[in-house]
Design a protein around this motif. Structure first.
Motif, PDB file in Angstrom:
ATOM      1  N   LEU A  70      -7.584   0.662  -7.547  1.00 24.74           N
ATOM      2  CA  LEU A  70      -7.318   1.662  -6.516  1.00 24.74           C
ATOM      3  C   LEU A  70      -6.026   1.251  -5.837  1.00 24.74           C
ATOM      4  CD1 LEU A  70      -8.086   4.156  -4.862  1.00 24.74           C
ATOM      5  CD2 LEU A  70      -9.453   2.672  -3.383  1.00 24.74           C
ATOM      6  N   MET A  71      -5.003   2.059  -6.001  1.00 18.66           N
ATOM      7  CA  MET A  71      -3.666   1.693  -5.533  1.00 18.66           C
ATOM      8  C   MET A  71      -3.170   2.691  -4.500  1.00 18.66           C
ATOM      9  SD  MET A  71      -0.191   1.287  -7.773  1.00 18.66           S
ATOM     10  CE  MET A  71       1.427   1.427  -6.989  1.00 18.66           C
ATOM     11  N   ALA A  72      -2.920   2.211  -3.296  1.00 18.65           N
ATOM     12  CA  ALA A  72      -2.321   3.022  -2.241  1.00 18.65           C
ATOM     13  C   ALA A  72      -0.803   2.948  -2.373  1.00 18.65           C
ATOM     14  CB  ALA A  72      -2.750   2.512  -0.866  1.00 18.65           C
ATOM     15  N   THR A  73      -0.145   4.104  -2.349  1.00 14.19           N
ATOM     16  CA  THR A  73       1.314   4.118  -2.498  1.00 14.19           C
ATOM     17  C   THR A  73       1.884   5.392  -1.894  1.00 14.19           C
ATOM     18  OG1 THR A  73       3.149   3.968  -4.081  1.00 14.19           O
ATOM     19  CG2 THR A  73       1.206   5.209  -4.790  1.00 14.19           C
ATOM     20  N   HIS A  74       3.128   5.313  -1.454  1.00 17.08           N
ATOM     21  CA  HIS A  74       3.850   6.537  -1.107  1.00 17.08           C
ATOM     22  C   HIS A  74       5.022   6.741  -2.060  1.00 17.08           C
ATOM     23  CE1 HIS A  74       5.943   3.445   1.449  1.00 17.08           C
ATOM     24  NE2 HIS A  74       6.994   4.048   0.936  1.00 17.08           N
ATOM     25  N   ASP A  75       5.045   5.984  -3.167  1.00 19.27           N
ATOM     26  CA  ASP A  75       6.089   6.100  -4.182  1.00 19.27           C
ATOM     27  C   ASP A  75       5.660   7.143  -5.218  1.00 19.27           C
ATOM     28  OD1 ASP A  75       8.001   5.849  -6.131  1.00 19.27           O
ATOM     29  OD2 ASP A  75       7.954   3.653  -6.200  1.00 19.27           O
ATOM     30  N   TYR A  76       5.994   8.390  -4.977  1.00 18.84           N
ATOM     31  CA  TYR A  76       5.566   9.466  -5.869  1.00 18.84           C
ATOM     32  C   TYR A  76       6.255   9.364  -7.233  1.00 18.84           C
ATOM     33  CZ  TYR A  76       3.579  11.535  -1.634  1.00 18.84           C
ATOM     34  OH  TYR A  76       2.857  11.749  -0.482  1.00 18.84           O
ATOM     35  N   ARG A  77       7.440   8.790  -7.280  1.00 23.68           N
ATOM     36  CA  ARG A  77       8.109   8.583  -8.571  1.00 23.68           C
ATOM     37  C   ARG A  77       7.240   7.755  -9.490  1.00 23.68           C
ATOM     38  NH1 ARG A  77      10.346   4.710 -11.361  1.00 23.68           N
ATOM     39  NH2 ARG A  77       9.803   3.213  -9.727  1.00 23.68           N
ATOM     40  N   LEU A  78       6.636   6.719  -8.927  1.00 19.58           N
ATOM     41  CA  LEU A  78       5.773   5.837  -9.700  1.00 19.58           C
ATOM     42  C   LEU A  78       4.534   6.579 -10.202  1.00 19.58           C
ATOM     43  CD1 LEU A  78       6.351   2.814 -10.228  1.00 19.58           C
ATOM     44  CD2 LEU A  78       4.693   2.288  -8.457  1.00 19.58           C
ATOM     45  N   VAL A  79       3.968   7.416  -9.348  1.00 17.56           N
ATOM     46  CA  VAL A  79       2.770   8.177  -9.722  1.00 17.56           C
ATOM     47  C   VAL A  79       3.091   9.153 -10.849  1.00 17.56           C
ATOM     48  CG1 VAL A  79       0.979   9.755  -8.910  1.00 17.56           C
ATOM     49  CG2 VAL A  79       1.815   7.935  -7.399  1.00 17.56           C
ATOM     50  N   ARG A  80       4.245   9.784 -10.771  1.00 17.40           N
ATOM     51  CA  ARG A  80       4.644  10.716 -11.835  1.00 17.40           C
ATOM     52  C   ARG A  80       4.922   9.984 -13.141  1.00 17.40           C
ATOM     53  NH1 ARG A  80       7.745  12.923  -7.567  1.00 17.40           N
ATOM     54  NH2 ARG A  80       9.588  11.836  -8.376  1.00 17.40           N
ATOM     55  N   SER A  81       5.505   8.795 -13.047  1.00 19.47           N
ATOM     56  CA  SER A  81       5.876   8.041 -14.247  1.00 19.47           C
ATOM     57  C   SER A  81       4.665   7.446 -14.947  1.00 19.47           C
ATOM     58  CB  SER A  81       6.859   6.917 -13.887  1.00 19.47           C
ATOM     59  OG  SER A  81       8.043   7.439 -13.341  1.00 19.47           O
ATOM     60  N   PHE A  82       3.635   7.086 -14.173  1.00 20.39           N
ATOM     61  CA  PHE A  82       2.435   6.455 -14.731  1.00 20.39           C
ATOM     62  C   PHE A  82       1.211   7.212 -14.210  1.00 20.39           C
ATOM     63  CE2 PHE A  82       5.745   3.246 -14.082  1.00 20.39           C
ATOM     64  CZ  PHE A  82       5.870   2.713 -15.364  1.00 20.39           C
ATOM     65  N   PRO A  83       1.002   8.462 -14.654  1.00 20.91           N
ATOM     66  CA  PRO A  83      -0.015   9.317 -14.040  1.00 20.91           C
ATOM     67  C   PRO A  83      -1.437   8.824 -14.243  1.00 20.91           C
ATOM     68  CG  PRO A  83       0.891  10.342 -16.024  1.00 20.91           C
ATOM     69  CD  PRO A  83       1.729   9.134 -15.745  1.00 20.91           C
ATOM     70  N   ALA A  84      -2.257   9.080 -13.243  1.00 24.41           N
ATOM     71  CA  ALA A  84      -3.698   8.801 -13.257  1.00 24.41           C
ATOM     72  C   ALA A  84      -4.314   9.707 -12.188  1.00 24.41           C
ATOM     73  CB  ALA A  84      -3.980   7.333 -12.967  1.00 24.41           C
ATOM     74  N   ARG A  85      -5.615   9.665 -12.074  1.00 21.42           N
ATOM     75  CA  ARG A  85      -6.285  10.438 -11.024  1.00 21.42           C
ATOM     76  C   ARG A  85      -5.652  10.106  -9.673  1.00 21.42           C
ATOM     77  NH1 ARG A  85     -12.327   9.180  -8.856  1.00 21.42           N
ATOM     78  NH2 ARG A  85     -12.468  10.827  -7.283  1.00 21.42           N
ATOM     79  N   THR A  86      -5.319  11.144  -8.903  1.00 22.96           N
ATOM     80  CA  THR A  86      -4.564  10.958  -7.668  1.00 22.96           C
ATOM     81  C   THR A  86      -5.248  11.667  -6.510  1.00 22.96           C
ATOM     82  OG1 THR A  86      -2.495  10.847  -8.944  1.00 22.96           O
ATOM     83  CG2 THR A  86      -2.308  11.256  -6.574  1.00 22.96           C
ATOM     84  N   LEU A  87      -5.480  10.925  -5.438  1.00 21.06           N
ATOM     85  CA  LEU A  87      -6.071  11.458  -4.212  1.00 21.06           C
ATOM     86  C   LEU A  87      -5.054  11.334  -3.088  1.00 21.06           C
ATOM     87  CD1 LEU A  87      -9.583   9.771  -4.459  1.00 21.06           C
ATOM     88  CD2 LEU A  87      -8.989  12.102  -5.113  1.00 21.06           C
ATOM     89  N   ALA A  88      -4.915  12.401  -2.320  1.00 15.49           N
ATOM     90  CA  ALA A  88      -3.971  12.408  -1.198  1.00 15.49           C
ATOM     91  C   ALA A  88      -4.728  12.470   0.121  1.00 15.49           C
ATOM     92  CB  ALA A  88      -3.035  13.602  -1.311  1.00 15.49           C
ATOM     93  N   LEU A  89      -4.265  11.675   1.080  1.00 16.21           N
ATOM     94  CA  LEU A  89      -4.778  11.775   2.442  1.00 16.21           C
ATOM     95  C   LEU A  89      -3.948  12.823   3.176  1.00 16.21           C
ATOM     96  CD1 LEU A  89      -5.643   8.143   3.548  1.00 16.21           C
ATOM     97  CD2 LEU A  89      -7.106  10.152   3.852  1.00 16.21           C
TER      98      LEU A  89
END
Length: 227
Positions: A195-214
């Motif tokens: 479970l990885m908290a991040t605000h680096d959306y570039r990283l999320v797009r580059s290595f996609p997985a299930r994503t939850l937003a607060l």
């Protein structure tokens, strides 16, 4: 493996007033699953992670991690819960006067391990993250990427079932951030939930997985490709 059910988290400001960070939180995480937790700085990502390692208690609702549940777990049981978890922070939190080896071994000593087992498991963890050759280097002698690899080694040396990563690439340039992310994904593919908290959306797009937003204090599932 993990469940947050109808939970809220808050804190007290200097005047003593309660400030609600997030409410009506619902989350399930299966064994071996990888999930991103996104949102801007201050949205409550770190607070949600603190619920899981029971550094804070929910204002209401229930948090369950394996056999431990927030409304029934006693304070003296929390250290046993935390042995099931590995935590990686943005700011490394390495002991500055100790080598990479000693920083990782410290996590084993803290859980009662001694002797040859400590050396074997410490070197195995350092090897797993690719810095066994830097075992005797102190944090001031290591690059940012090497320091974060040492933090990951410390987090996994007790073989946790879940790795919590709180902005683990926040202090790294994009190339090094990608290297750390690939390391975390490799650990996940070996069976460790992430479970990885991040605000680096570039990283999320580059290595996609299930994503939850607060979003405004609530969890919403989003498509990583839409970020």
């Amino acid at each position: 493996m993990i469940e947050i059910r109808n939970a809220a988290v808050s804190y007290r400001d200097p005047s003593g007033a309660r400030v609600e960070v997030a409410q009506d939180l619902n989350l399930t995480l299966a064994r071996g699953e990888m999930v991103y937790l996104i949102g801007p700085t201050g949205s409550g990502k770190s607070s949600l992670l603190k619920l899981l390692y029971m550094d804070v208690q929910p204002e209401y609702g229930v948090v369950r991690v394996g056999p431990y549940q927030s409304d029934t777990t006693k304070p003296h049981d929390v250290p046993f819960l935390r042995r099931m978890l590995g935590v990686v922070f943005q700011d490394f939190q390495l002991l500055p006067d100790r080598s990479a080896y000693d920083n990782v071994a410290f996590a084993l000593h803290a859980t009662g391990h001694r002797g040859a087992e400590v050396r074997q498991r410490t070197m195995d963890a350092l090897s797993q993250v690719g810095i066994s050759h830097r075992a005797q280097a102190k944090p001031s002698e290591m690059s940012g990427g090497e320091q974060q690899r040492a933090c990951v080694a410390r987090a996994i040396v007790n073989d946790p079932m879940l790795l919590l990563a709180d902005e683990p690439t926040g202090n790294l340039d994009p190339r090094v951030a990608d290297e750390i992310q690939k390391l975390l994904i490799k650990l996940n593919r070996q069976g460790m939930a992430l479970l990885m908290a991040t605000h680096d959306y570039r990283l999320v797009r580059s290595f996609p997985a299930r994503t939850l937003a607060l979003v405004k204090g609530r969890l919403v599932e989003v498509d990583p490709e839409s970020l």
